[in-house]
Each structure stands twice: as C-alpha cells, then as structure tokens.
Design a protein around this motif. Structure first.
Motif, PDB file in Angstrom:
ATOM      1  N   LEU A   1      18.394  21.129  25.319  1.00 29.11           N
ATOM      2  CA  LEU A   1      17.688  20.680  24.127  1.00 29.11           C
ATOM      3  C   LEU A   1      18.619  19.832  23.279  1.00 29.11           C
ATOM      4  N   ALA A   2      18.031  19.025  22.411  1.00 30.61           N
ATOM      5  CA  ALA A   2      18.839  18.298  21.428  1.00 30.61           C
ATOM      6  C   ALA A   2      19.569  19.316  20.541  1.00 30.61           C
ATOM      7  N   ALA A   3      20.737  18.943  20.043  1.00 33.86           N
ATOM      8  CA  ALA A   3      21.571  19.888  19.288  1.00 33.86           C
ATOM      9  C   ALA A   3      20.920  20.250  17.953  1.00 33.86           C
ATOM     10  N   PHE A   4      21.057  21.517  17.573  1.00 40.89           N
ATOM     11  CA  PHE A   4      20.585  22.037  16.285  1.00 40.89           C
ATOM     12  C   PHE A   4      21.690  21.776  15.259  1.00 40.89           C
ATOM     13  N   ASP A   5      21.402  20.958  14.246  1.00 43.46           N
ATOM     14  CA  ASP A   5      22.402  20.600  13.235  1.00 43.46           C
ATOM     15  C   ASP A   5      22.412  21.656  12.129  1.00 43.46           C
ATOM     16  N   VAL A   6      23.537  22.370  11.996  1.00 43.45           N
ATOM     17  CA  VAL A   6      23.661  23.437  10.989  1.00 43.45           C
ATOM     18  C   VAL A   6      24.440  22.976   9.762  1.00 43.45           C
ATOM     19  N   SER A   7      24.668  21.697   9.633  1.00 46.08           N
ATOM     20  CA  SER A   7      25.485  21.186   8.528  1.00 46.08           C
ATOM     21  C   SER A   7      24.921  21.626   7.176  1.00 46.08           C
ATOM     22  N   GLY A   8      25.795  22.266   6.361  1.00 48.83           N
ATOM     23  CA  GLY A   8      25.427  22.655   5.007  1.00 48.83           C
ATOM     24  C   GLY A   8      24.548  23.873   4.888  1.00 48.83           C
ATOM     25  N   LEU A   9      24.187  24.542   5.989  1.00 42.79           N
ATOM     26  CA  LEU A   9      23.299  25.699   5.902  1.00 42.79           C
ATOM     27  C   LEU A   9      24.043  26.921   5.359  1.00 42.79           C
ATOM     28  N   THR A  10      23.296  27.770   4.634  1.00 42.15           N
ATOM     29  CA  THR A  10      23.856  29.012   4.094  1.00 42.15           C
ATOM     30  C   THR A  10      23.202  30.203   4.776  1.00 42.15           C
TER      31      THR A  10
ATOM     32  N   LEU B   1       6.304  20.254  32.205  1.00 40.66           N
ATOM     33  CA  LEU B   1       4.924  20.716  32.111  1.00 40.66           C
ATOM     34  C   LEU B   1       4.747  21.658  30.935  1.00 40.66           C
ATOM     35  N   GLY B   2       3.536  21.718  30.411  1.00 38.67           N
ATOM     36  CA  GLY B   2       3.210  22.697  29.391  1.00 38.67           C
ATOM     37  C   GLY B   2       3.736  22.335  28.016  1.00 38.67           C
ATOM     38  N   PRO B   3       3.695  23.320  27.084  1.00 43.22           N
ATOM     39  CA  PRO B   3       4.045  23.074  25.675  1.00 43.22           C
ATOM     40  C   PRO B   3       5.529  23.244  25.380  1.00 43.22           C
ATOM     41  N   SER B   4       6.409  23.095  26.360  1.00 41.38           N
ATOM     42  CA  SER B   4       7.829  23.391  26.174  1.00 41.38           C
ATOM     43  C   SER B   4       8.642  22.172  25.735  1.00 41.38           C
ATOM     44  N   GLN B   5       7.989  21.077  25.403  1.00 35.74           N
ATOM     45  CA  GLN B   5       8.745  19.884  25.052  1.00 35.74           C
ATOM     46  C   GLN B   5       9.412  19.998  23.692  1.00 35.74           C
ATOM     47  N   ASN B   6       8.870  20.839  22.809  1.00 41.65           N
ATOM     48  CA  ASN B   6       9.461  21.049  21.492  1.00 41.65           C
ATOM     49  C   ASN B   6       9.518  22.546  21.186  1.00 41.65           C
ATOM     50  N   PRO B   7      10.404  23.277  21.880  1.00 40.09           N
ATOM     51  CA  PRO B   7      10.475  24.725  21.661  1.00 40.09           C
ATOM     52  C   PRO B   7      11.049  25.050  20.288  1.00 40.09           C
ATOM     53  N   LEU B   8      10.834  26.297  19.866  1.00 36.74           N
ATOM     54  CA  LEU B   8      11.309  26.778  18.580  1.00 36.74           C
ATOM     55  C   LEU B   8      12.701  27.376  18.762  1.00 36.74           C
ATOM     56  N   VAL B   9      13.676  26.874  17.992  1.00 40.01           N
ATOM     57  CA  VAL B   9      15.053  27.338  18.086  1.00 40.01           C
ATOM     58  C   VAL B   9      15.420  28.033  16.779  1.00 40.01           C
ATOM     59  N   SER B  10      16.030  29.235  16.884  1.00 43.59           N
ATOM     60  CA  SER B  10      16.442  30.015  15.719  1.00 43.59           C
ATOM     61  C   SER B  10      17.960  30.152  15.719  1.00 43.59           C
ATOM     62  N   VAL B  11      18.551  29.932  14.532  1.00 42.72           N
ATOM     63  CA  VAL B  11      19.993  30.064  14.361  1.00 42.72           C
ATOM     64  C   VAL B  11      20.244  30.944  13.145  1.00 42.72           C
ATOM     65  N   ALA B  12      21.115  31.945  13.288  1.00 39.91           N
ATOM     66  CA  ALA B  12      21.453  32.854  12.192  1.00 39.91           C
ATOM     67  C   ALA B  12      22.778  32.419  11.562  1.00 39.91           C
ATOM     68  N   ILE B  13      22.762  32.273  10.225  1.00 37.11           N
ATOM     69  CA  ILE B  13      23.961  31.919   9.466  1.00 37.11           C
ATOM     70  C   ILE B  13      24.352  33.117   8.607  1.00 37.11           C
TER      71      ILE B  13
ATOM     72  N   GLN C   1      18.231  25.487  27.318  1.00 38.73           N
ATOM     73  CA  GLN C   1      19.561  25.733  26.755  1.00 38.73           C
ATOM     74  C   GLN C   1      19.702  24.990  25.432  1.00 38.73           C
ATOM     75  N   ALA C   2      19.997  25.752  24.367  1.00 34.85           N
ATOM     76  CA  ALA C   2      20.176  25.167  23.037  1.00 34.85           C
ATOM     77  C   ALA C   2      21.659  25.049  22.720  1.00 34.85           C
ATOM     78  N   SER C   3      22.001  24.121  21.857  1.00 33.89           N
ATOM     79  CA  SER C   3      23.379  23.931  21.411  1.00 33.89           C
ATOM     80  C   SER C   3      23.387  23.665  19.914  1.00 33.89           C
ATOM     81  N   ILE C   4      24.582  23.739  19.307  1.00 41.03           N
ATOM     82  CA  ILE C   4      24.738  23.608  17.857  1.00 41.03           C
ATOM     83  C   ILE C   4      25.715  22.488  17.561  1.00 41.03           C
TER      84      ILE C   4
END
Length: 318
Positions: free
Chosen positions: A184-193, A213-225, A143-146
C-alpha cells in the motif's frame, strides 16, 4: 551559289508552321516519357496494421507474446500502381486467436488484397511464435508502511493494521504465483499525536497484466500513536508490609522498573519508589496466629506510570 530546288522545297516544308511543329514534338516526347514511366517497376515497403481477435475473459487464457501493431509489407509493381497503393494503404490483417492455443502466427501473402499487377515480395516479420498462459486468481496479504514522524514526544505503537488483510489478484500464472504481498502507499504520520488514526490508503499499481479484484483497492489502515515512554530501574528497594504488625517480607527488597512519560520518570527519586505488600484482612475480624507466613504480591503506585517488580511476589512472615 544556287541551292537545288529539292533542298529549297525541303527547307520550306521544315520551316512552315514551325511553332506548331515544335509544340507537337514536345507533346510527343512527354507522352513517350509518361508511357515509359508506366512500364517501369519499383519496390516499396508499406506498413499494414494487425488486428487481433483474442479469447474471451471466461476462457482464462492470456497471450503473453507482444504482437506488433503493424507489419512491413514490401510490394513490387508498376510505379503508378505502387504509388496509388501507398496512398490508399492496405487493409489491416485480421488474426483470429480466440482458441487460445495457437502456437505460431503466420502472415500469409494470400490474405492481402493487392492489384493484379502488384506482387508481394516480403512480409516482415513473416511469422511470430506465440506463448500462452493460464489466468489464475490468488489471495495475497496487503502490506502497509509508515512515513514521517509523529509530533514531538510521541511514537508509533506497534505495526499498522489493514482491513481487509488480504486481496484477490488475477492474471497470468507466472506473474501471480510469485507475488508475496501487495504493498500500500505509505501512511504519513507527520505531526500526529496520541490516539488511533484511520485512513483509506490506495494500493500500489499491480504488475502489468495483473488486476486487483473486489473492494481492496483502498483498504482501511489504522495506526496507533502513543506518548514516548522512558524507563528507569530502581534496584533493592525495601518492602513495606501493610496489614500486620511486625511482618517482614522475604526477600526484604525488590527491583522496580518504572515506565512512563519522560518528564515523570526523569523526576523520580528513589525514596518515592516504595514497594508494598498488603495482606488480605482476616475473616470476621479474627486475629492472626502468633506466628505464620503468607504469600503476598508486591505493588508500587506511581501516578501516570507503570511499574514492574522483580520478584513480583514475596513471603510475609510474622
């Protein structure tokens, strides 16, 4: 007055080599006190370490009970022996729990090596009840957050996307079964365009005894602005019919909702919002019948904005 001869003789015996005799007396008293102290008995508590031999990881068993690092052993015996034992310490107690099913841990005094003249009076705690659980692996969603705000005039579009979407966690059944998701740790969108922004985001720490377990400790998170949009409704806008002379739409007007950048939408005037119906050309240049009717889709063209028309289609009659 003349003392008897025997008294004088006794006095000479007592006072002859008086310093040496006093030294001998002091030495004798000290030796008596030392030997007497050796016969005294005392009681003292000594911490003794506990070494656990746990089941291998392949056994899928987990000890849930917290075992103290040491127990308190109270011993009794001669003062000298107890003092030496306290200075030297007792070897740690080794406990074999590799079977993964032992229900009670008993600390047996016979397992402690002490001098013959020393007795073990108390072991605290004498026993410990043990709880075991099976170790399981479970797949749970990430679960990702912003956090923060995009640049002025921009907004976050939709929810953040995570890749991979799930992770495998392993641990005692009672802990893993209640986990609904892993945050997951929060995705910081400050100042993004405007645009799609992607980052590797670390997962929050898992509960104690639970591992990721496995390679999930640093997953890739995408945010659309995206640009912040405004919306305005223009009601009962008359329809223009294109492609046939004298054609009229039924109904003759529609409602138009314009969605776009605030600076464009706010500047629009009603007369700029012109709904149109364009009939398709006749095949081979044929002229249309004198009277007829065709359905047509209503369109509105406004640069850099989207238009929603209600109703979206009308009937053109001529």
């Amino acid at each position: 007055m003349t003392l008897p001869r025997w008294v004088l003789g006794l006095w000479v015996i007592v006072t002859q080599n008086l310093g040496l005799k006093l030294l001998s007396l002091v030495f004798s008293l000290g030796l008596f006190g030392f030997l007497h102290a050796q016969e005294e008995r005392q009681q003292r508590t000594i911490p003794v370490g506990v070494v656990l031999r746990l089941p291998p990881e392949s056994s899928e068993r987990e000890l849930m009970t917290a075992i103290p690092a040491s127990v308190h052993v109270t011993v009794r015996g001669p003062t000298r022996a107890i003092d030496e034992l306290y200075r030297a310490g007792l070897p740690p107690i080794e406990v074999d729990l590799r079977g993964g099913n032992r229900g009670v841990l008993n600390f047996d005094p016979k397992g402690l090596r002490v001098p013959r003249d020393v007795d073990i009076a108390i072991i605290d705690p004498p026993t410990i009840a043990l709880e075991w659980q099976n170790v399981i692996t479970r797949r749970i969603p990430l679960q990702a957050s912003i956090t923060g705000k995009p640049a002025e005039g921009y907004v976050v579009r939709g929810e953040p996307e995570v890749e991979p979407t799930h992770a495998n966690v392993r641990g005692p059944a009672s802990l893993v079964e209640v986990m609904q998701f892993l945050r997951l740790a929060a995705f910081d969108v400050s100042g993004l365009t405007e645009g799609a922004h992607r980052r590797r985001i670390a997962t929050d720490p898992t509960p104690n005894r639970v591992s990721l377990l496995g390679p999930s400790q640093n997953p890739l998170v995408s945010v659309a602005i995206a640009r912040r949009l405004s919306e305005v409704k223009f009601a009962n806008r008359p329809i223009e019919v294109v492609g046939i002379a004298g054609g009229q739409a039924s109904p003759r007007s529609v409602d138009v909702t314009v969605v776009g950048p605030p600076e464009i939408v706010r500047a629009l005037r009603a007369e700029q919002v012109v709904p149109r119906v364009e009939l398709p050309p006749r095949p081979n240049g044929e002229r249309p019948e004198k009277h007829g009717a065709l359905p047509g889709r209503v369109t509105v063209d406004i640069a850099s904005a989207e238009c929603e028309v209600q109703p979206p289609t009308v009937t053109v009659r001529w």
